[in-house]
Design an enzyme around this catalytic site. Structure first.
Site, mmCIF file in Angstrom:
data_model
loop_
_atom_site.group_PDB
_atom_site.id
_atom_site.type_symbol
_atom_site.label_atom_id
_atom_site.label_comp_id
_atom_site.label_asym_id
_atom_site.label_seq_id
_atom_site.Cartn_x
_atom_site.Cartn_y
_atom_site.Cartn_z
ATOM 1 N N CYS A 286 0.839 -1.196 0.000
ATOM 2 C CA CYS A 286 0.000 0.000 0.000
ATOM 3 C C CYS A 286 0.877 1.250 0.000
ATOM 4 O O CYS A 286 2.025 1.229 0.426
ATOM 5 C CB CYS A 286 -0.953 0.048 1.180
ATOM 6 S SG CYS A 286 -2.111 -1.305 1.276
ATOM 7 N N LYS B 298 14.149 -16.353 -4.378
ATOM 8 C CA LYS B 298 14.208 -15.447 -5.529
ATOM 9 C C LYS B 298 13.486 -16.050 -6.732
ATOM 10 O O LYS B 298 12.738 -15.377 -7.431
ATOM 11 C CB LYS B 298 15.657 -15.153 -5.908
ATOM 12 C CG LYS B 298 16.346 -14.148 -5.042
ATOM 13 C CD LYS B 298 15.769 -12.747 -5.240
ATOM 14 C CE LYS B 298 15.945 -11.929 -3.992
ATOM 15 N NZ LYS B 298 15.051 -12.297 -2.888
ATOM 16 N N GLU C 210 17.893 -18.541 -0.100
ATOM 17 C CA GLU C 210 17.639 -17.252 -0.746
ATOM 18 C C GLU C 210 17.432 -17.419 -2.248
ATOM 19 O O GLU C 210 16.556 -16.783 -2.839
ATOM 20 C CB GLU C 210 18.792 -16.286 -0.461
ATOM 21 C CG GLU C 210 18.714 -14.968 -1.201
ATOM 22 C CD GLU C 210 17.518 -14.114 -0.836
ATOM 23 O OE1 GLU C 210 17.282 -13.110 -1.532
ATOM 24 O OE2 GLU C 210 16.795 -14.456 0.133
ATOM 25 N N ARG D 226 6.010 -0.850 -4.388
ATOM 26 C CA ARG D 226 5.631 -1.467 -3.113
ATOM 27 C C ARG D 226 4.618 -2.593 -3.301
ATOM 28 O O ARG D 226 4.387 -3.370 -2.385
ATOM 29 C CB ARG D 226 5.052 -0.398 -2.180
ATOM 30 C CG ARG D 226 6.062 0.630 -1.737
ATOM 31 C CD ARG D 226 5.420 1.766 -0.992
ATOM 32 N NE ARG D 226 4.831 1.355 0.264
ATOM 33 C CZ ARG D 226 5.443 1.427 1.434
ATOM 34 N NH1 ARG D 226 6.669 1.887 1.518
ATOM 35 N NH2 ARG D 226 4.841 1.045 2.533
ATOM 36 N N HIS E 25 17.076 -37.833 3.430
ATOM 37 C CA HIS E 25 16.083 -38.045 4.484
ATOM 38 C C HIS E 25 14.671 -37.660 4.039
ATOM 39 O O HIS E 25 13.834 -37.343 4.878
ATOM 40 C CB HIS E 25 16.480 -37.252 5.733
ATOM 41 C CG HIS E 25 17.765 -37.706 6.341
ATOM 42 N ND1 HIS E 25 17.902 -38.896 7.016
ATOM 43 C CD2 HIS E 25 18.997 -37.137 6.355
ATOM 44 C CE1 HIS E 25 19.149 -39.035 7.425
ATOM 45 N NE2 HIS E 25 19.831 -37.977 7.039
ATOM 46 N N TRP F 190 -3.036 -2.662 -1.554
ATOM 47 C CA TRP F 190 -2.728 -4.095 -1.630
ATOM 48 C C TRP F 190 -3.774 -4.791 -0.783
ATOM 49 O O TRP F 190 -3.833 -4.611 0.428
ATOM 50 C CB TRP F 190 -1.316 -4.337 -1.096
ATOM 51 C CG TRP F 190 -0.778 -5.723 -1.280
ATOM 52 C CD1 TRP F 190 -0.186 -6.241 -2.380
ATOM 53 C CD2 TRP F 190 -0.754 -6.770 -0.289
ATOM 54 N NE1 TRP F 190 0.215 -7.525 -2.150
ATOM 55 C CE2 TRP F 190 -0.126 -7.885 -0.878
ATOM 56 C CE3 TRP F 190 -1.208 -6.866 1.029
ATOM 57 C CZ2 TRP F 190 0.064 -9.080 -0.202
ATOM 58 C CZ3 TRP F 190 -1.015 -8.067 1.698
ATOM 59 C CH2 TRP F 190 -0.391 -9.151 1.093
ATOM 60 N N ASN G 263 -3.162 2.690 5.374
ATOM 61 C CA ASN G 263 -2.307 1.502 5.322
ATOM 62 C C ASN G 263 -2.402 0.804 6.672
ATOM 63 O O ASN G 263 -2.390 1.467 7.712
ATOM 64 C CB ASN G 263 -0.847 1.869 5.074
ATOM 65 C CG ASN G 263 -0.611 2.417 3.687
ATOM 66 O OD1 ASN G 263 -1.482 2.373 2.834
ATOM 67 N ND2 ASN G 263 0.582 2.946 3.461
ATOM 68 N N GLY G 264 -2.440 -0.517 6.669
ATOM 69 C CA GLY G 264 -2.529 -1.254 7.927
ATOM 70 C C GLY G 264 -3.786 -2.093 7.972
ATOM 71 O O GLY G 264 -4.478 -2.282 6.962
ATOM 72 N N LYS H 45 6.625 -4.755 -1.455
ATOM 73 C CA LYS H 45 8.006 -4.473 -1.062
ATOM 74 C C LYS H 45 8.149 -4.377 0.446
ATOM 75 O O LYS H 45 8.970 -5.054 1.042
ATOM 76 C CB LYS H 45 8.466 -3.167 -1.723
ATOM 77 C CG LYS H 45 9.918 -2.802 -1.425
ATOM 78 C CD LYS H 45 10.864 -3.835 -1.979
ATOM 79 C CE LYS H 45 12.319 -3.449 -1.790
ATOM 80 N NZ LYS H 45 13.223 -4.520 -2.226
ATOM 81 N N GLU I 31 9.667 -16.166 -6.155
ATOM 82 C CA GLU I 31 9.092 -14.825 -6.087
ATOM 83 C C GLU I 31 8.877 -14.219 -7.470
ATOM 84 O O GLU I 31 7.836 -13.624 -7.744
ATOM 85 C CB GLU I 31 10.025 -13.881 -5.306
ATOM 86 C CG GLU I 31 9.959 -13.990 -3.802
ATOM 87 C CD GLU I 31 10.916 -12.999 -3.154
ATOM 88 O OE1 GLU I 31 10.517 -12.371 -2.161
ATOM 89 O OE2 GLU I 31 12.050 -12.845 -3.624
#
Length: 606
Positions: free
Chosen positions: A2, A487, A483, A27, A506, A76, A102-103, A601, A490
């Site tokens: 947002c 990536k 990571e 964002r 395993h 968002w 926002n929130g 973001k 995402e």
């Protein structure tokens, strides 16, 4: 996650707000909207909003949409589907109040029920709409008090900006858990959730604290608490330039930010290395030698890429400082009623410095008397202000939703911290010099890796056809694998999983087949033969292997060779080609690389 933009001054507001929203597109969002105090006949508020991109919002704005005060938002979705009605700003039924938020309002369901019982018709499915109704229903005389009365009824997090038709000269804003920044201009004022929206107009900013409100008018501003007490907020100067947010000739921000890593790493090292004592100076740490020697454990908290950088950092601290260290997702730590040990140093990691889960963990730790350091990229961010000290990573603005240069710089910042702690304790001068020499080699070695981009792009075109991928590594290689897996999923939306190479037999070995390639991290270290045995296991099941290594791996189908550094620093380099692999895989699949679906973001809600 947002975005809020607001302006009051003398200029035509709509173009300024749209420009600010475009600066905040990175964002992540699914709808956008704008509300202004109209300067046309009859005055009042006018609003336009829609599902989709800011450019689509711009196309919907009528020719006569003039004013000098307004607010805008990119949403968002949390409560309610992405659509025109649920987009912000939200207005009361008479169109006298407009709110962007926002929130998350935790008690919105109860408030909606109470409003409906009073005969209020709610137009949207959002939690935010209740704020517009509560402000409109207040009988207080000032806008500040109307907003304050509404906030007293709210449980949850918010960064808000409010317009009222009866107060056309001002915007009232408030913060609790979601960032709000004021921008100070010449006879004009700005407000935003991120300095990116302000930087082309002013570099003088004030960041509100939780529980703080502000009124901005063209020629002044006033800050105060939600209970009405005056606060003395002082402006600070933003170091970043507006040009930092431009693509600089690249097709995407992600590609630009990957390419910026040699310079970014040089920046995080600059002025910090102390050759005389084979250590580093970290001026903002606020941890003296006695305190550093007294620490018996280090706990690192972060989310997503910040958590993975923390895994690398924990390993470096154990190896160089010989202090037990581990990393944990901040989102889990804050809920498990962890034992807070006074002899433990806690480190909160967040690129934005505003990640809500991490900030909440910091606040809980501070409440229990712990010492908490921050590793963040944004000066003056909430985590930077709430911690006892810390390290700025100096990566510069990162616009792409997925983190590349911030992740790398955070890992390097942890190397600096580990070296500092090690030299205070038992790390020898010789080993200190060895690590410093390795740190100085990093920018040039990263450039060397980036020069091999064309081959990595060709490999990515092949892997783009995979239905799933595995990433494996041992000890230092495992955080790199995690990571790299993140990536890829995402930005390309290919399913990917990361495992310690030792864990493959395993359970995960059952997934190996030709259609599921494996990326293996194989540094030249004491575990080389163990890693090669893992490659043998995969090949025996007809698995395809891409190795990232310091030398060609006979059992791998393809090897990306990276330059060798000191073993403790090798993870920094081995992640770079895998950023390029994710990027070019997404490019081959035609993904929206800078704004992956469903992601944001700065994650400023739970």
């Amino acid at each position: 996650m947002c975005g809020i933009v607001g302006y009051v001054g003398r200029r035509d507001v709509a173009p300024l707000l749209l420009e600010g929203l475009q600066r905040l597109e990175y964002r992540g969002y699914d709808s956008a909207g704008i509300a202004i105090h109209s300067s046309g006949r009859g005055g009042g508020l006018k609003a336009v909003k829609n599902k989709g991109r800011v450019r689509e919002l711009e196309e919907k704005i009528p020719a006569r949409f003039a004013g000098t005060c307004g607010i805008a938002h990119t949403r968002w979705a949390t409560h309610g589907a992405p659509n025109d009605v649920n987009a912000h700003p939200h207005l009361d039924p008479k169109g006298r109040v407009a709110v962007v938020h926002n929130g998350i309002i935790d008690n919105s369901a109860d408030l909606r029920s109470r409003l409906a019982a009073d005969g209020v018709e709610l137009a949207s499915d959002t939690d935010t709409e209740v704020l517009a109704h509560l402000v409109a229903r207040s009988e207080a005389e000032t806008l500040e008090e109307k907003v304050r009365e509404a906030l007293r009824l709210i449980d949850g997090t918010y960064g808000i900006a409010v317009l009222h038709a009866d107060f056309p000269d001002r915007i009232v804003v408030a913060r609790n858990g979601s960032p709000v920044v004021l921008g100070i201009g010449e006879k004009e004022m700005f407000v935003a959730s991120d300095v990116a929206a302000l930087i082309s107009h002013t570099r003088q900013v004030i960041t509100l604290d939780d529980g703080e409100m502000a009124t901005i008018r063209a020629d002044d501003y006033r800050t105060y608490t939600t209970d009405g007490s005056h606060t003395a907020a002082s402006p600070t100067t933003v170091e970043w330039e507006a040009e930092s947010y431009d693509m600089g000739g690249h097709d995407t921000y992600m590609h630009k930010e990957i390419a910026e890593q040699p310079e970014a790493v040089d920046r995080v090292l600059r002025g910090r290395i102390d050759d005389r004592f084979a250590t580093v100076h970290l001026g903002g740490l606020n941890l003296d030698a006695r305190g550093a020697r007294a620490m018996r454990r280090v706990k690192i908290l972060g989310c997503g890429s910040a958590y993975h950088a923390g895994l690398i950092g924990a390993q470096m601290i154990e190896e160089l400082a010989r202090i037990p260290a581990d990393a944990e997702p901040a989102s889990e730590f804050r809920y498990r009623n962890a034992v807070v040990d006074p002899d433990t140093l806690y480190i909160a990691v967040s690129q934005s410095g505003e990640t809500y889960d991490t900030l909440a963990a910091v606040q809980e730790l501070k409440r229990k008397g712990a010492m908490v350091l921050g590793v963040v990229n944004v000066v003056g961010s909430a985590i930077a202000r709430e911690t006892d000290g810390g390290v700025y990573v100096h990566a510069g603005p990162e616009v792409c939703v997925v983190s590349t240069k911030c992740f790398t710089n955070t890992a390097v910042a942890f190397a600096l911290l580990a070296l500092h702690l090690g030299r205070v304790r038992d790390l020898s001068v010789a080993d200190g010099k060895r690590i410093i020499d390795g740190l100085r080699r990093l920018p040039g070695q990263i450039s060397e890796i980036l020069a091999g981009e064309d081959r990595i792009a060709a490999l990515a075109a092949e892997f783009a056809q995979a239905k799933s991928m595995m990433f494996v590594g041992r000890v230092r290689g495992f955080p790199v694998a995690k990571e790299a897996s993140l990536k890829l999923k995402e930005v390309s939306y290919i399913h990917a999983e990361a495992y310690p190479a030792s864990e493959l037999k395993h359970g995960p070995l059952a997934l190996i087949e030709p259609a599921v390639p494996t990326v293996a991290i194989v540094p030249d270290d004491e575990l080389m033969e163990k890693n090669r045995a893992t490659l043998e296991e995969i090949k025996a099941r007809n698995g395809r292997i891409l190795a990232v290594a310091h030398q060609e791996q006979p059992k791998a189908d393809e090897t990306i060779v990276v330059p060798r550094n000191e073993p403790e620093l090798d993870p920094v380099l081995m992640g770079i080609p895998l950023q390029l692999l994710a990027y070019h895989t997404a490019l081959a699949l035609g993904r929206d690389i800078d704004k992956p679906r469903n992601l944001a973001k700065s994650v400023t809600v739970e």
